[in-house]
Write an enzyme that holds these catalytic residues in place. Structure first.
Site, mmCIF file in Angstrom:
data_model
loop_
_atom_site.group_PDB
_atom_site.id
_atom_site.type_symbol
_atom_site.label_atom_id
_atom_site.label_comp_id
_atom_site.label_asym_id
_atom_site.label_seq_id
_atom_site.Cartn_x
_atom_site.Cartn_y
_atom_site.Cartn_z
ATOM 1 N N ASP A 35 0.907 -1.111 -0.080
ATOM 2 C CA ASP A 35 0.150 -0.087 0.039
ATOM 3 C C ASP A 35 0.859 1.088 0.097
ATOM 4 O O ASP A 35 1.977 1.229 0.737
ATOM 5 C CB ASP A 35 -0.844 0.003 1.090
ATOM 6 C CG ASP A 35 -1.967 0.961 1.378
ATOM 7 O OD1 ASP A 35 -3.217 0.364 0.846
ATOM 8 O OD2 ASP A 35 -1.830 2.166 1.309
ATOM 9 N N HIS A 51 -11.391 -7.102 -12.871
ATOM 10 C CA HIS A 51 -12.032 -6.179 -12.362
ATOM 11 C C HIS A 51 -13.388 -6.377 -11.495
ATOM 12 O O HIS A 51 -14.208 -6.711 -12.440
ATOM 13 C CB HIS A 51 -12.073 -4.727 -13.225
ATOM 14 C CG HIS A 51 -12.914 -3.455 -12.543
ATOM 15 N ND1 HIS A 51 -12.287 -2.444 -12.128
ATOM 16 C CD2 HIS A 51 -14.304 -3.214 -12.501
ATOM 17 C CE1 HIS A 51 -12.901 -1.578 -11.325
ATOM 18 N NE2 HIS A 51 -14.132 -1.916 -11.741
ATOM 19 N N HIS A 103 -10.285 -5.304 -3.143
ATOM 20 C CA HIS A 103 -9.103 -5.692 -2.772
ATOM 21 C C HIS A 103 -8.982 -5.896 -1.056
ATOM 22 O O HIS A 103 -9.639 -5.372 -0.386
ATOM 23 C CB HIS A 103 -8.105 -4.342 -2.741
ATOM 24 C CG HIS A 103 -8.813 -3.015 -2.039
ATOM 25 N ND1 HIS A 103 -9.683 -2.309 -3.043
ATOM 26 C CD2 HIS A 103 -8.727 -2.341 -1.039
ATOM 27 C CE1 HIS A 103 -10.113 -1.303 -2.484
ATOM 28 N NE2 HIS A 103 -9.519 -1.449 -1.122
HETATM 29 P P1 5GP Z 1 -9.672 1.452 0.261
HETATM 30 O O1 5GP Z 1 -9.611 2.800 1.065
HETATM 31 O O2 5GP Z 1 -10.544 1.594 -1.045
HETATM 32 O O3 5GP Z 1 -10.077 0.262 1.271
HETATM 33 O O4 5GP Z 1 -8.123 0.984 -0.154
HETATM 34 C C1 5GP Z 1 -7.410 1.681 -1.068
HETATM 35 C C2 5GP Z 1 -5.940 1.577 -0.805
HETATM 36 O O5 5GP Z 1 -5.379 1.923 -2.024
HETATM 37 C C3 5GP Z 1 -5.444 2.767 0.219
HETATM 38 O O6 5GP Z 1 -5.038 2.080 1.536
HETATM 39 C C4 5GP Z 1 -4.422 3.518 -0.455
HETATM 40 O O7 5GP Z 1 -3.403 3.808 0.337
HETATM 41 C C5 5GP Z 1 -3.981 2.697 -1.471
HETATM 42 N N1 5GP Z 1 -3.624 3.278 -2.674
HETATM 43 C C6 5GP Z 1 -4.269 4.232 -3.189
HETATM 44 N N2 5GP Z 1 -3.485 4.767 -4.593
HETATM 45 C C7 5GP Z 1 -2.566 3.889 -4.639
HETATM 46 C C8 5GP Z 1 -1.415 3.577 -5.483
HETATM 47 O O8 5GP Z 1 -1.257 4.432 -6.417
HETATM 48 N N3 5GP Z 1 -0.540 2.765 -5.278
HETATM 49 C C9 5GP Z 1 -0.655 2.017 -4.270
HETATM 50 N N4 5GP Z 1 0.428 0.779 -4.070
HETATM 51 N N5 5GP Z 1 -1.677 2.117 -3.211
HETATM 52 C C10 5GP Z 1 -2.596 2.838 -3.353
HETATM 53 ZN ZN ZN Z 2 -9.976 -2.570 -11.665
#
Ligand code: 5GP
Ligand code: ZN
Length: 117
Positions: A35, A51, A103
């Site tokens: 992350d 997806h 995810h």
């Molecule tokens: P959500 O908030 O949808 O559960 O998790 C999305 C996760 O993706 C977040 O923890 C955020 O830090 C991570 N994330 C967002 N953009 C990127 C990126 O460009 N690269 C990586 N490796 N992680 C990302």
């Molecule tokens: Zn996607």
């Protein structure tokens, strides 16, 4: 169509290599990468290559791939030498979901409080 790559999806772009990520594991159906904004010493995301908007949609459309994602969370934990860890699927914006490609967050390497915030 369910499972097809989406042009506007960040994680589809990580799967295709258009956007770089620190990939730690890859299988035929999944990718695991660090992350970008870690919330614990180990914070790795395991995603299906296909997806699907969230974990429930993935389980409904491709249950075998949902199982692959779960199996990979353990593989990641083993590689990171985590005895205890937490797997989180934020589902819906009210629960903190910001990326609409299923995810699993794998979090570990520190004490994890329960209940979470
Ligand atoms: P959500 O908030 O949808 O559960 O998790 C999305 C996760 O993706 C977040 O923890 C955020 O830090 C991570 N994330 C967002 N953009 C990127 C990126 O460009 N690269 C990586 N490796 N992680 C990302
Ligand atoms: Zn996607």
């Amino acid at each position: 169509m369910a499972g097809e790559p989406q042009d506007d999806c960040l994680f589809c772009k990580i799967v295709s290599g258009t956007i770089p990520a620190t990939i730690v594991r890859e299988t035929e159906t999944t990718v695991a990468f660090r992350d970008i904004n870690p919330q614990a010493p180990t914070h790795i995301l395991v995603i299906p290559k296909a997806h699907h908007r969230d974990a429930a949609a993935l389980a409904a459309a491709a249950p075998e791939v949902a199982a692959d994602v779960l199996r990979e969370t353990q593989a990641v934990a083993d590689e990171e030498k985590l005895e205890s860890y937490r797997v989180v699927f934020n589902t819906g914006s009210g629960a903190g979901q910001t990326v609409w490609h299923a995810h699993a967050h794998v979090l570990g390497g520190r004490g994890l409080e329960w209940p979470p915030g």
